[in-house]
Design an enzyme around this catalytic site. Structure first.
Site, PDB file in Angstrom:
ATOM      1  N   HIS A 108       0.854  -1.185   0.000  1.00 46.21           N
ATOM      2  CA  HIS A 108       0.000   0.000   0.000  1.00 46.21           C
ATOM      3  C   HIS A 108       0.891   1.236   0.000  1.00 46.21           C
ATOM      4  CE1 HIS A 108      -3.814  -1.992   1.882  1.00 46.21           C
ATOM      5  NE2 HIS A 108      -3.310  -2.702   0.885  1.00 46.21           N
ATOM      6  N   GLU A 121       0.898   3.823   1.851  1.00 44.97           N
ATOM      7  CA  GLU A 121       1.370   4.189   3.193  1.00 44.97           C
ATOM      8  C   GLU A 121       2.554   3.328   3.624  1.00 44.97           C
ATOM      9  OE1 GLU A 121      -1.766   3.447   2.172  1.00 44.97           O
ATOM     10  OE2 GLU A 121      -3.220   4.094   3.685  1.00 44.97           O
ATOM     11  N   CYS A 174      -6.110   1.776   5.951  1.00 45.35           N
ATOM     12  CA  CYS A 174      -6.750   0.525   6.337  1.00 45.35           C
ATOM     13  C   CYS A 174      -6.164   0.075   7.683  1.00 45.35           C
ATOM     14  CB  CYS A 174      -6.497  -0.528   5.262  1.00 45.35           C
ATOM     15  SG  CYS A 174      -4.781  -1.133   5.223  1.00 45.35           S
ATOM     16  N   CYS A 188      -2.272  -0.542   7.580  1.00 46.32           N
ATOM     17  CA  CYS A 188      -1.495   0.701   7.518  1.00 46.32           C
ATOM     18  C   CYS A 188      -1.610   1.481   8.822  1.00 46.32           C
ATOM     19  CB  CYS A 188      -1.940   1.536   6.333  1.00 46.32           C
ATOM     20  SG  CYS A 188      -1.587   0.733   4.736  1.00 46.32           S
TER      21      CYS A 188
END
Length: 172
Positions: free
Chosen positions: A66, A68, A96, A99
């Site tokens: 992701h 992040e 999410c 993260c």
């Protein structure tokens, strides 16, 4: 004189949430170009961007890639430490749970996101891991920065994906 300069409409405030979210949006646009979900992130420390990333789950075949997570890893490398105290994370979509957990563990000072994630947002929408009682750190959150631009990128991306799925596949 300085007050007059600050009032000029064409000056860019390089320390503003709006500006840094724009940089995250640029990263999200890069994700679109490689058909990744358009989420972008930047890490800022002392008014300077020290890390930039976009989603690369499909590209890297890695569910943890992701924006992040990639930005966090990059920032840790730049600082030479896993602790990201003094840093702010700007991300176009609410983090999410995965993260958010990394954000807490790396001790960000602050998180700023664009659009909320009603199903899996872990920064206050579906749940709030960034202020979970009992964790070793909590992190102030500000959502809704450049929200419409962030939402539009996601909406357009998924509309294009649905259109592609409707097209008959060529046999070769």
């Amino acid at each position: 004189m300085n007050e007059e300069r600050l009032m000029e409409p064409n000056l860019i405030d390089l320390e503003s949430d709006h500006y840094f979210m724009g940089e995250a949006l640029r990263q999200a646009a890069r994700a679109c170009l490689v058909e990744e979900v358009p989420v972008g992130a930047v890490v800022v420390r002392s008014s300077r961007i020290i890390a930039r990333a976009f989603n690369q789950v499909e590209t890297l075949k890695d569910a943890t890639a992701h924006a992040e997570m990639l930005a966090i890893t990059q920032a840790e490398s730049v600082l030479g430490d896993w602790r990201l105290t003094g840093c702010t994370l700007y991300v176009t979509k609410e983090p999410c749970p995965m993260c958010a957990g990394a954000i807490v563990h790396t001790r960000f000072d602050r998180v700023v996101f664009g659009v909320a994630d009603l199903k899996a947002g872990a920064a206050g929408t579906a749940l709030n891991l960034l202020s979970w009682p009992g964790l070793n750190h909590s992190c102030p959150v500000l959502g809704g920065i450049r929200e419409e631009e962030c939402r539009a990128l996601l909406k357009n991306f998924f509309a294009e994906q649905r259109e592609k799925a409707k097209l008959p596949r060529e046999r070769g």
